[in-house]
Enzyme design. Structure first.
Site, PDB file in Angstrom:
ATOM      1  N   ASP A 147       0.887  -1.240   0.048  1.00 50.02           N
ATOM      2  CA  ASP A 147      -0.113   0.026   0.006  1.00 50.02           C
ATOM      3  C   ASP A 147       0.932   1.406  -0.053  1.00 50.02           C
ATOM      4  O   ASP A 147       2.201   1.377   0.000  1.00 50.02           O
ATOM      5  CB  ASP A 147      -1.038  -0.082   1.405  1.00 50.02           C
ATOM      6  CG  ASP A 147      -2.362   0.627   0.986  1.00 50.02           C
ATOM      7  OD1 ASP A 147      -2.474   1.429   0.130  1.00 50.02           O
ATOM      8  OD2 ASP A 147      -3.191   0.201   1.752  1.00 50.02           O
ATOM      9  N   ASP A 202     -10.382   3.612  -3.245  1.00 48.84           N
ATOM     10  CA  ASP A 202     -11.069   2.466  -2.685  1.00 48.84           C
ATOM     11  C   ASP A 202     -12.323   2.225  -3.191  1.00 48.84           C
ATOM     12  O   ASP A 202     -13.208   3.200  -3.335  1.00 48.84           O
ATOM     13  CB  ASP A 202     -11.181   2.376  -1.163  1.00 48.84           C
ATOM     14  CG  ASP A 202      -9.624   2.117  -0.536  1.00 48.84           C
ATOM     15  OD1 ASP A 202      -8.653   2.048  -1.309  1.00 48.84           O
ATOM     16  OD2 ASP A 202      -9.613   2.063   0.554  1.00 48.84           O
TER      17      ASP A 202
HETATM   18  C1  GLA Z   1      -5.872   1.630   1.604  1.00 45.62           C
HETATM   19  C2  GLA Z   1      -6.256   0.478   0.474  1.00 45.62           C
HETATM   20  C3  GLA Z   1      -7.037  -0.589   0.956  1.00 45.62           C
HETATM   21  C4  GLA Z   1      -7.131  -1.208   2.209  1.00 45.62           C
HETATM   22  C5  GLA Z   1      -6.660   0.090   3.364  1.00 45.62           C
HETATM   23  C6  GLA Z   1      -6.150  -0.889   4.509  1.00 45.62           C
HETATM   24  O1  GLA Z   1      -7.013   2.173   1.671  1.00 45.62           O
HETATM   25  O2  GLA Z   1      -6.525   1.004  -0.778  1.00 45.62           O
HETATM   26  O3  GLA Z   1      -7.400  -1.601  -0.068  1.00 45.62           O
HETATM   27  O4  GLA Z   1      -5.922  -2.039   2.016  1.00 45.62           O
HETATM   28  O5  GLA Z   1      -5.709   0.697   2.858  1.00 45.62           O
HETATM   29  O6  GLA Z   1      -5.936   0.351   5.624  1.00 45.62           O
END
Ligand code: GLA
Length: 399
Positions: A147, A202
């Site tokens: 990430d 997301d």
């Molecule tokens: C980010 C990613 C998500 C998830 C969260 C976890 O937002 O895009 O898919 O992995 O972090 O904290």
């Protein structure tokens, strides 16, 4: 003999010039990830039960492989800097959990972050990349989602190259899932680095809406679909556009779940389920395990589908498949039913990117309806159908 020498040269070269582990994702990865449904509420019990359910629900047989723990599994780093899991949530440790997952014939995925801290505030891999990769290799990790929170001062391509090198040095083939939300256009640089890259922020379990969280937004299925425009030329075997993990079974209607899943298949997207596999309904199971929809996604050509036309609220999508076959998906973005008529004879269906076209002079193609599971004629006659709101008709055309 010549072949052996050639293979040895290739092997030695790969040891000298680091690279991603090739060939780990020749078709889009399929699996499950904890984040969309469980957020930080992860534990070894959840992961074990999910691995059991992956098998008993038929998902494993349908092709799903990876059981991926997302954020918040972390405990502390030890005095040497090695990361360990949260001892309350994962009392048996990661190696035991990994062994459990492998004993079911499945693969094990984990999550980290290029920055100081993960998005959930746990210890990130910055400054610990080689140690973390080594630890994951010891645990038998097969897939790493990496990430991009808390990365002040880091450059994206460089940071992902570092973890690629670290994985290579640790010596265990691990799929690298790049998650920087499409910010620095990873499709332009990440092909030699990772096996898939997120193209957007997301996802959220809503067919057509945006959720504003203040400093960031999460996106509905239709919003994410829009953001894939222009990206298909960057995807192919071992390097996929990732429009995020699925929300099938997380609260949308059955029609919406079916449309979401169908479009992820048309996009040759990684199929990573994000629901509770232990309690899913029959409808959810039958969507996630539809063998023909999955075959469209997993087609070995690995060509991402494209939008052919938009008429009123109906989008018509095509995806070239191996053996001169095609997948077609009519998506109704409206809430109410729509009648459609598609005349195969008067439409010129050609794809410059793959060099494929539908040539009706070679004969008519047979049509199979994927979700109705029946043959519905040939391309001789126009296809006439009513599509419910927020739903699809998905077809396979073959000679
Ligand atoms: C980010 C990613 C998500 C998830 C969260 C976890 O937002 O895009 O898919 O992995 O972090 O904290």
């Amino acid at each position: 003999m010549k072949q052996i020498i050639f293979s040895m040269i290739i092997f030695l070269a790969s040891q000298v010039f680091c690279q991603k582990f090739d060939g780990l994702a020749l078709t889009p990865p399929m699996g499950w990830n904890s984040w969309n449904k469980f957020g930080c509420n992860v534990s070894e019990k959840l992961i074990q039960e999910t691995a059991d359910a992956m098998v008993s629900s038929g998902m494993k047989d349908a092709g799903y492989q990876y059981i991926n723990i997302d954020d918040c599994w972390h405990g502390q780093r030890d005095s040497l800097g090695f990361i360990h899991p949260d001892p309350d949530r994962f009392p048996s440790g990661m190696k035991a959990l990994s062994d459990y997952i492998h004993s079911k014939g499945l693969k094990f995925g984990i999550y980290s972050d290029a920055g100081w801290q993960t998005c959930g505030g746990r210890s990130g891999s910055r400054g610990h990349e080689y140690q973390d990769a080594m630890q994951y290799a010891r645990w038998g990790v097969d897939y790493l989602k990496y990430d991009w929170c808390n990365t002040e001062g880091l450059k994206t391509e460089g940071a992902y190259l570092t973890i690629r090198e670290a994985i290579h040095a640790a010596g265990r083939p691990i799929v690298l899932s790049i998650c920087e939300w499409g910010n620095s256009k990873p499709w332009e640089w990440a092909k030699p680095i990772g096996h898939l890259w997120r193209t957007t922020g997301d996802i959220t379990a809503c067919f057509d809406c945006v959720v504003d969280h203040g400093t960031w937004k999460s996106w509905g299925i239709m919003q994410i679909l829009e953001m894939q425009k222009g990206l298909r030329i960057y995807a192919g075997p071992d390097h996929w556009n990732d429009p995020d993990m699925m929300e099938v079974g997380n609260g949308m209607s059955v029609n919406e779940d079916r449309a979401h899943f169908s479009m992820w298949c048309m996009l040759a997207a990684p199929l990573v389920a994000g629901n509770d596999l232990r309690t899913m309904s029959k409808e959810t199971t039958s969507i996630l395990t539809n063998k023909e929809a999955i075959a469209v996604n997993q087609d070995p050509l690995g060509v991402q589908g494209f939008k052919f036309s938009t008429t009123d609220s109906i989008e018509t999508w095509f995806k070239p498949l191996e053996k001169e076959a095609w997948a077609v998906c009519f998506l109704n973005r409206a809430k109410s039913n729509r009648d459609i008529t598609f005349n195969w004879q008067t439409q010129k269906i050609a794809d410059d990117f793959s060099g494929r076209k539908i040539d009706l002079t070679k004969g008519y193609l047979k049509i199979k309806d994927i979700w109705q599971n029946k043959n519905v004629g040939t391309t001789k006659k126009p296809f006439v159908a009513q599509i419910p709101g927020h739903d699809v008709r998905m077809l396979i055309l073959e000679y």
